[in-house]
Design a protein around this motif. Structure first.
Motif, mmCIF file in Angstrom:
data_model
loop_
_atom_site.group_PDB
_atom_site.id
_atom_site.type_symbol
_atom_site.label_atom_id
_atom_site.label_comp_id
_atom_site.label_asym_id
_atom_site.label_seq_id
_atom_site.Cartn_x
_atom_site.Cartn_y
_atom_site.Cartn_z
ATOM 1 N N LEU A 193 -11.679 -14.897 -17.068
ATOM 2 C CA LEU A 193 -11.601 -15.324 -15.528
ATOM 3 C C LEU A 193 -10.188 -14.602 -14.811
ATOM 4 O O LEU A 193 -10.256 -14.573 -13.658
ATOM 5 C CB LEU A 193 -11.494 -16.946 -15.443
ATOM 6 C CG LEU A 193 -12.887 -17.667 -15.894
ATOM 7 C CD1 LEU A 193 -12.717 -19.219 -15.882
ATOM 8 C CD2 LEU A 193 -13.814 -17.263 -14.834
ATOM 9 N N LYS A 194 -9.383 -14.583 -15.566
ATOM 10 C CA LYS A 194 -8.229 -13.988 -15.213
ATOM 11 C C LYS A 194 -8.245 -12.598 -14.860
ATOM 12 O O LYS A 194 -7.909 -12.174 -13.655
ATOM 13 C CB LYS A 194 -6.883 -14.314 -16.280
ATOM 14 C CG LYS A 194 -5.556 -13.545 -15.828
ATOM 15 C CD LYS A 194 -4.561 -13.639 -17.095
ATOM 16 C CE LYS A 194 -3.261 -13.024 -16.556
ATOM 17 N NZ LYS A 194 -2.441 -12.925 -17.781
ATOM 18 N N TYR A 195 -9.023 -11.842 -15.521
ATOM 19 C CA TYR A 195 -9.436 -10.471 -15.524
ATOM 20 C C TYR A 195 -10.216 -10.512 -14.048
ATOM 21 O O TYR A 195 -10.136 -9.417 -13.187
ATOM 22 C CB TYR A 195 -10.223 -10.022 -16.434
ATOM 23 C CG TYR A 195 -10.746 -8.482 -16.489
ATOM 24 C CD1 TYR A 195 -10.044 -7.561 -17.049
ATOM 25 C CD2 TYR A 195 -11.923 -8.165 -15.682
ATOM 26 C CE1 TYR A 195 -10.339 -6.166 -16.933
ATOM 27 C CE2 TYR A 195 -12.239 -6.925 -15.647
ATOM 28 C CZ TYR A 195 -11.370 -5.826 -16.235
ATOM 29 O OH TYR A 195 -11.718 -4.616 -16.293
ATOM 30 N N GLY A 196 -11.185 -11.482 -13.819
ATOM 31 C CA GLY A 196 -12.013 -11.432 -12.539
ATOM 32 C C GLY A 196 -11.117 -11.652 -11.338
ATOM 33 O O GLY A 196 -11.306 -10.865 -10.361
ATOM 34 N N LEU A 197 -10.008 -12.413 -11.679
ATOM 35 C CA LEU A 197 -9.104 -12.768 -10.285
ATOM 36 C C LEU A 197 -8.465 -11.663 -9.965
ATOM 37 O O LEU A 197 -8.213 -11.537 -8.974
ATOM 38 C CB LEU A 197 -8.249 -14.318 -10.760
ATOM 39 C CG LEU A 197 -9.255 -15.435 -10.568
ATOM 40 C CD1 LEU A 197 -8.302 -16.651 -11.173
ATOM 41 C CD2 LEU A 197 -9.449 -15.781 -9.269
ATOM 42 N N ALA A 198 -7.945 -11.000 -11.141
ATOM 43 C CA ALA A 198 -7.214 -9.809 -10.786
ATOM 44 C C ALA A 198 -7.860 -8.710 -10.083
ATOM 45 O O ALA A 198 -7.496 -7.910 -9.328
ATOM 46 C CB ALA A 198 -6.760 -9.115 -12.113
ATOM 47 N N GLY A 199 -9.405 -8.456 -10.294
ATOM 48 C CA GLY A 199 -10.105 -7.716 -9.963
ATOM 49 C C GLY A 199 -10.412 -7.815 -8.281
ATOM 50 O O GLY A 199 -10.537 -7.085 -7.507
ATOM 51 N N MET A 200 -10.320 -9.386 -8.133
ATOM 52 C CA MET A 200 -10.702 -9.873 -6.891
ATOM 53 C C MET A 200 -9.553 -9.554 -5.783
ATOM 54 O O MET A 200 -9.604 -9.586 -4.522
ATOM 55 C CB MET A 200 -10.791 -11.474 -6.741
ATOM 56 C CG MET A 200 -12.105 -11.959 -7.498
ATOM 57 S SD MET A 200 -12.386 -13.543 -7.413
ATOM 58 C CE MET A 200 -12.334 -13.890 -5.817
#
Length: 262
Positions: A193-200
């Motif tokens: 989820l942290k990875y996804g937020l960083a990509g967002m």
């Protein structure tokens, strides 16, 4: 042998009085080049390199362009860094250290301390406000190039910036995370989820909304798996120990990377 100056310094008991050592005159100390000047120049170069790497990517950024952006000569760059790769190494080390130190400061200052919510919230916010850090975390090849992507892959990703199983276990021992939770599974969920937020952060979503999303996600983790009555001191010590290990591993991997690239 006593001269007039010595005699003037003899006290009533016949003892020679040694005058206190005088401080170095200010005009002399001012003429000495302080170590901080070199560090300031290095930061100036690194800041310029970071700006260009984010804008054009590491592979397309040249030393000449970094020198021009920093307002120094190309030769001055090589006085501080032997190569463009050394600049990237130093940037990765600086930004990693900075985010870890900032995280500790935020946690120490916050009333909730070393909870899962706070650690998740502040670590994600660091990524959202630092494009270079986000590129490191997501291993963005366009930004970091092949060299940087290899550097951030594997062990350093797990040790320095992810919620590893070891991280979960340490906080379970400190009483800050439910001891019945599977460390590997929770670590993968939090990291994903942290990875996804960083990509967002690259999508057109306002920083305020991204922060709200990360805060809500952290609160979900806290309510589901976190504890607020654990040993804060043990959690702090564990986090600092893991960060130190991560920085040590980063230095080791940078050395190995240089050897393989040569």
């Amino acid at each position: 042998m006593l001269n007039k100056r010595n005699i003037d310094q003899i006290n009533d008991s016949g003892q020679l009085v040694i005058p206190a050592r005088q401080p170095v005159p200010e005009r002399i100390t001012e003429s000495l080049p302080p170590h901080s000047k070199r560090l300031k120049k290095e930061d100036q170069i690194l800041n310029s390199a970071q700006k260009l790497i984010i804008q054009y990517g590491f592979d397309k950024t040249t030393v000449e362009e970094i020198a021009r952006e920093a307002g120094v000569s190309k030769g001055a760059i090589y006085l501080h860094f032997p190569s463009k790769y050394a600049i990237l190494d130093r940037l990765v080390e600086r930004e990693t250290r900075k985010v870890l130190e900032d995280l500790i400061q935020h946690l120490d200052a916050d009333s909730r301390g070393y909870t899962v919510f706070n650690i998740y919230k502040f670590s994600v916010r660091a990524l959202l406000h630092n494009p270079f850090l986000a590129a490191m975390y997501t291993r963005d090849r366009k930004t970091l190039g092949e060299y940087g992507t290899r550097l951030m892959s594997g062990e350093i990703g797990r040790a320095g910036m992810n919620f590893s199983a070891d991280f979960i276990r340490h906080f379970q021992h400190a009483g800050m995370i439910d001891p019945d939770v599977n460390p590997e599974v929770l670590g993968h969920i939090m990291t994903g989820l942290k990875y996804g937020l960083a990509g967002m952060s690259a999508v057109e979503i306002s920083p305020e909304k991204l922060e709200a999303i990360s805060d809500l996600t952290g609160e979900m983790f806290q309510r589901a798996f976190g504890r607020e009555d654990g040993d804060q001191a043990a959690a702090q010590a564990a986090l600092k120990e893991m960060f130190a290990a991560g920085l040590s591993l980063l230095a080791q991997l940078q050395t190995e990377q240089k050897r393989s690239a040569s």
